[in-house]
Design a protein around this motif. Structure first.
Motif, short mmCIF file in Angstrom:
data_model
loop_
_atom_site.label_atom_id
_atom_site.label_comp_id
_atom_site.label_asym_id
_atom_site.label_seq_id
_atom_site.Cartn_x
_atom_site.Cartn_y
_atom_site.Cartn_z
N GLY A 252 -3.83 -1.09 5.25
CA GLY A 252 -4.02 0.35 5.27
C GLY A 252 -4.97 0.79 4.17
O GLY A 252 -5.83 0.02 3.74
N GLN A 253 -4.81 2.00 3.71
CA GLN A 253 -5.73 2.57 2.73
C GLN A 253 -4.97 3.12 1.53
O GLN A 253 -3.99 3.87 1.69
N ILE A 254 -5.41 2.77 0.34
CA ILE A 254 -4.84 3.35 -0.88
C ILE A 254 -5.50 4.70 -1.10
O ILE A 254 -6.73 4.82 -1.10
N GLY B 45 -10.58 6.93 0.07
CA GLY B 45 -9.67 5.97 -0.54
C GLY B 45 -10.26 4.57 -0.51
O GLY B 45 -11.45 4.38 -0.25
N ILE B 46 -9.41 3.59 -0.79
CA ILE B 46 -9.82 2.19 -0.79
C ILE B 46 -9.21 1.49 0.41
O ILE B 46 -7.98 1.44 0.54
N ASP B 47 -10.04 0.96 1.26
CA ASP B 47 -9.58 0.29 2.47
C ASP B 47 -9.04 -1.10 2.10
O ASP B 47 -9.74 -1.92 1.52
N LEU C 282 -4.90 14.98 1.24
CA LEU C 282 -6.33 14.69 1.29
C LEU C 282 -6.64 13.27 1.74
O LEU C 282 -7.75 12.98 2.17
N GLY C 283 -5.61 12.38 1.66
CA GLY C 283 -5.86 10.98 1.96
C GLY C 283 -5.35 10.50 3.30
O GLY C 283 -5.80 9.45 3.79
N GLU C 284 -4.42 11.23 3.94
CA GLU C 284 -3.86 10.73 5.19
C GLU C 284 -3.57 11.82 6.21
O GLU C 284 -4.15 11.82 7.30
N VAL D 140 0.84 -1.20 0.00
CA VAL D 140 0.00 0.00 0.00
C VAL D 140 0.88 1.25 0.00
O VAL D 140 0.59 2.22 -0.73
N LEU D 141 1.94 1.25 0.80
CA LEU D 141 2.85 2.38 0.83
C LEU D 141 3.48 2.62 -0.55
O LEU D 141 3.63 3.77 -0.99
#
Length: 371
Positions: free
Chosen positions: A194-196, A187-189, A264-266, A56-57
């Motif tokens: 984690g989350q993309i 995002g996508i869980d 916006l995502g993290e 994911v990272l």
């Protein structure tokens, strides 16, 4: 049926392949010279990339690099060397974070405002270099380097608590304040991984837009023509100065978007911990990808892998700086390899022209003899 130019295809692929192979060999030699096992670190990174959280990272960082590299590539297609992507990315991320934390709007509109502010900030910061080049003849290399330095000082000043910064209680960090949840991009869980970031998919979509604009529009043709020969483009009616400013504005706008996936995502704020060096890495990514959206994607994925999969090297007794050495060697290998391939391509083209001229002469001689 479209005829495929095999020589062009081989030459196009030879640069990246030669750069990667030579950088791998040089990295192995460097590790051997320092007494380290040259294969074990690579094996460890590959094993580490098997974990879902690392994957994911890697995907998330690929999106960040991809956006920044698209900004660099726009400049390259125009024969402009925008070294200021790093400054444009950081300043845009900070200003958009400030605006995002200060306003309270419905979800989609809130996100749109933050994104537009990021684009405008990056574009305006890059536009300074474009104006200096067209009005005063200042090299964009010099002006963007100086703008990077100004960005560092400007961001450090803006984030002070007495100006616009916020210092969380019990922390030495400085932030721009938290963006309300209405300004978060979904995002996508991926469960435990984690989350993309949702904005990663926006980055991929922009790669398609980049390809279409460059290859299928009049603007893209004018941009490429001006990059090939400014005087020839002017002779055909293209306003070269306008194209330079436009290219720098678009380049800066894309660079400004590079901070959006993580903002916006993290993180939902700009802080001292915000990633740095993205713009400089993006230059190598664009070069390795030969300014093509697909090539840039694979190059961004490679550098994201090197960056994120190396976290366990120090635990195994290997210096994490190995990845920095590999990235540095890739930079050198890209420059040298592409120059060698360019020279080979030129010689090959001259050879083909010579063969065609010789064949034409032979045909003419045969006809003259028969006559």
């Amino acid at each position: 049926m479209m005829k495929i130019d095999k020589d062009k295809l081989i030459i196009g692929a030879a640069g990246p392949v030669l750069a990667l192979v030579s950088s791998f060999v040089l990295t192995v030699l460097v590790l051997l010279a320092t007494g380290l096992d040259p294969i074990e670190p690579i094996r460890l990174m590959i094993d580490n990339a098997g974990y879902s959280d690392v994957q994911v990272l890697i995907v998330n960082y690929t999106g960040i690099l991809y956006l920044a590299a698209l900004g660099v590539a726009i400049g390259f297609r125009m024969n402009l060397f925008n070294i200021g992507v790093e400054g444009q990315y950081r300043l845009a991320a900070m200003v958009s974070a400030l605006v995002g934390a200060a306003v309270d709007l419905p979800g989609p509109l809130h996100i749109l405002v933050i994104v537009l502010v990021a684009i405008a900030t990056g574009a305006l910061w890059a536009g300074i270099a474009g104006i200096l080049k067209t009005t005063r003849g200042v090299s964009e290399v010099v002006s963007t380097i100086m703008l990077n330095a100004i960005t560092t000082s400007l961001v450090a000043w803006l984030i002070l608590p007495k100006n616009f910064g916020v210092q969380p209680a019990g922390s030495n960090d400085l932030t721009t304040g938290q963006i309300p949840e209405s300004g978060w991009f979904p995002g996508i869980d991926m469960g435990e991984g984690g989350q993309i970031y949702g904005f990663t998919f926006v980055a991929l979509a922009l790669g398609v837009v980049y390809w279409f604009v460059i290859n299928r529009t009049r603007f893209g043709f004018d941009l490429r023509a001006t990059g090939e020969s400014e005087s020839a483009a002017q002779a055909s009616g293209v306003d070269a100065k306008k194209m330079i400013i436009t290219a720098m504005l678009i380049s800066g706008g894309l660079a400004g978007l590079a901070g959006m996936p993580i903002l916006l995502g993290e993180s939902h704020t700009y802080s001292l911990a915000f990633p740095v060096g993205v713009g400089f890495t993006a230059i190598t990514v664009a070069l390795l990808g030969r300014n093509h959206p697909v090539g840039i994607l694979f190059a961004a994925l490679l550098f994201a892998f090197l960056e994120k999969a190396s976290s366990s090297l120090d635990i195994a007794g290997y210096p994490k700086e190995i990845t920095q050495i590999m990235q540095g060697i890739i930079v050198i290998a890209v420059v040298v390899s592409y120059e060698l391939v360019r020279r080979y391509g030129t010689r090959r083209q001259q050879q083909k022209v010579g063969e065609e001229l010789a064949a034409g002469g032979a045909i003419k001689t045969d006809k003259e003899v028969s006559a």
